[in-house]
Design a protein around this motif. Structure first.
Motif, short mmCIF file in Angstrom:
data_model
loop_
_atom_site.label_atom_id
_atom_site.label_comp_id
_atom_site.label_asym_id
_atom_site.label_seq_id
_atom_site.Cartn_x
_atom_site.Cartn_y
_atom_site.Cartn_z
N CYS A 99 -8.37 58.50 109.75
CA CYS A 99 -8.26 57.37 108.83
C CYS A 99 -6.83 57.29 108.29
O CYS A 99 -6.23 58.31 107.94
CB CYS A 99 -9.25 57.54 107.69
N LEU A 100 -6.31 56.08 108.19
CA LEU A 100 -4.94 55.89 107.69
C LEU A 100 -4.79 56.28 106.23
O LEU A 100 -3.68 56.60 105.79
CB LEU A 100 -4.49 54.45 107.91
N TRP A 101 -5.87 56.30 105.46
CA TRP A 101 -5.78 56.75 104.07
C TRP A 101 -5.29 58.18 103.99
O TRP A 101 -4.74 58.61 103.00
CB TRP A 101 -7.12 56.64 103.35
N HIS A 102 -5.49 58.96 105.07
CA HIS A 102 -5.11 60.37 105.07
C HIS A 102 -3.74 60.62 105.69
O HIS A 102 -3.32 61.77 105.80
CB HIS A 102 -6.19 61.20 105.77
N MET A 128 -2.14 47.86 99.50
CA MET A 128 -2.46 48.95 100.41
C MET A 128 -3.78 48.70 101.14
O MET A 128 -3.88 48.88 102.35
CB MET A 128 -2.53 50.28 99.65
N LYS A 129 -4.80 48.27 100.39
CA LYS A 129 -6.12 48.01 100.98
C LYS A 129 -6.03 46.93 102.05
O LYS A 129 -6.66 47.05 103.11
CB LYS A 129 -7.11 47.58 99.90
N LYS A 130 -5.29 45.88 101.76
CA LYS A 130 -5.13 44.79 102.73
C LYS A 130 -4.53 45.33 104.03
O LYS A 130 -4.98 44.99 105.12
CB LYS A 130 -4.25 43.70 102.13
N TRP A 131 -3.52 46.19 103.91
CA TRP A 131 -2.88 46.75 105.10
C TRP A 131 -3.86 47.68 105.84
O TRP A 131 -3.97 47.62 107.06
CB TRP A 131 -1.60 47.51 104.72
N THR A 173 -6.52 45.85 107.85
CA THR A 173 -5.98 45.25 109.06
C THR A 173 -5.64 46.28 110.12
O THR A 173 -5.74 46.01 111.31
CB THR A 173 -4.70 44.44 108.72
N ASN A 174 -5.25 47.49 109.72
CA ASN A 174 -4.68 48.44 110.66
C ASN A 174 -5.49 49.69 110.96
O ASN A 174 -5.24 50.36 111.96
CB ASN A 174 -3.30 48.87 110.16
N CYS A 175 -6.44 50.05 110.12
CA CYS A 175 -7.18 51.29 110.35
C CYS A 175 -8.38 51.04 111.25
O CYS A 175 -9.15 50.11 111.01
CB CYS A 175 -7.63 51.91 109.03
N ASN A 176 -8.52 51.86 112.26
CA ASN A 176 -9.62 51.73 113.21
C ASN A 176 -10.61 52.88 113.14
O ASN A 176 -11.39 53.08 114.06
CB ASN A 176 -9.07 51.62 114.64
N CYS A 177 -10.55 53.66 112.07
CA CYS A 177 -11.49 54.78 111.96
C CYS A 177 -12.90 54.23 111.73
O CYS A 177 -13.08 53.07 111.33
CB CYS A 177 -11.08 55.73 110.84
N GLU A 178 -13.89 55.06 111.95
CA GLU A 178 -15.28 54.65 111.80
C GLU A 178 -15.60 54.20 110.38
O GLU A 178 -16.30 53.23 110.17
CB GLU A 178 -16.21 55.79 112.22
N ASN A 179 -15.07 54.90 109.38
CA ASN A 179 -15.36 54.55 107.99
C ASN A 179 -14.80 53.18 107.63
O ASN A 179 -15.48 52.37 107.03
CB ASN A 179 -14.82 55.61 107.03
N CYS A 180 -13.55 52.95 107.95
CA CYS A 180 -12.93 51.66 107.60
C CYS A 180 -13.53 50.53 108.40
O CYS A 180 -13.72 49.43 107.87
CB CYS A 180 -11.42 51.73 107.80
N ASN A 181 -13.89 50.76 109.64
CA ASN A 181 -14.54 49.72 110.45
C ASN A 181 -15.90 49.36 109.90
O ASN A 181 -16.32 48.21 109.96
CB ASN A 181 -14.66 50.17 111.91
N SER A 182 -16.62 50.35 109.36
CA SER A 182 -17.95 50.08 108.84
C SER A 182 -17.88 49.26 107.54
O SER A 182 -18.87 48.66 107.14
CB SER A 182 -18.71 51.38 108.61
N LEU A 183 -16.74 49.24 106.89
CA LEU A 183 -16.59 48.48 105.65
C LEU A 183 -16.25 47.02 105.89
O LEU A 183 -16.27 46.22 104.97
CB LEU A 183 -15.50 49.12 104.77
N ARG A 184 -15.92 46.68 107.12
CA ARG A 184 -15.54 45.28 107.43
C ARG A 184 -16.73 44.40 107.62
O ARG A 184 -17.76 44.74 108.02
CB ARG A 184 -14.66 45.25 108.69
#
Length: 132
Positions: A27-30, A115-118, A121-132
């Motif tokens: 995840c890009l957050w990390h 930051m969230k907007k970026w 748009t850019n994170c493809n991890c399972e967690n971020c994808n599940s939030l879309r």
């Protein structure tokens, strides 16, 4: 993306199947802020929001208070791009920066929104994808 091609025998299936499997990468957050590829556009917006002096805090000085000793804050004030220098020197993860920005002293949800907007748009991890 990883691509897996399966050729199946005519007795089972007659088609060639393509499976496009998303790599569940980190995840890009990390990621540390300086190693998050493509973050420069969001980084510039963050600088614009944090560089100006604010009488009630919530700018680069307040953020530096969480990351750096007092003498470093004075040094940052002598540089033209205060926020850029601070974040380059301390290179926090995006998660750590988000946490600091949402803290009581900073209270800068507007910067976190950038930051969230970026991330969205850019994170493809399972967690971020599940939030879309």
């Amino acid at each position: 993306f990883n691509v897996m091609i399966c050729l199946l025998t005519p007795t089972t299936y007659t088609n060639v199947l393509f499976f496009f499997l998303a790599h569940p990468g980190e995840c890009l957050w990390h990621k540390n802020i300086m190693s998050a590829k493509g973050f420069q556009s969001a980084f510039k917006e963050i600088e614009i929001l944090l560089d100006p002096d604010r009488p009630l805090g919530g700018n680069y000085k307040t953020l530096a208070g969480d990351m750096a000793p007092q003498k470093d804050i004075l040094f940052l004030g002598s540089k033209p791009n205060h926020t850029e220098v601070l974040l380059q020197q301390h290179n926090p993860t995006l998660y750590k920066l988000r946490k600091d920005l949402l803290g009581n002293e900073m209270n800068r949800s507007d910067v976190v929104d950038v930051m969230k907007k970026w991330i969205e748009t850019n994170c493809n991890c399972e967690n971020c994808n599940s939030l879309r």
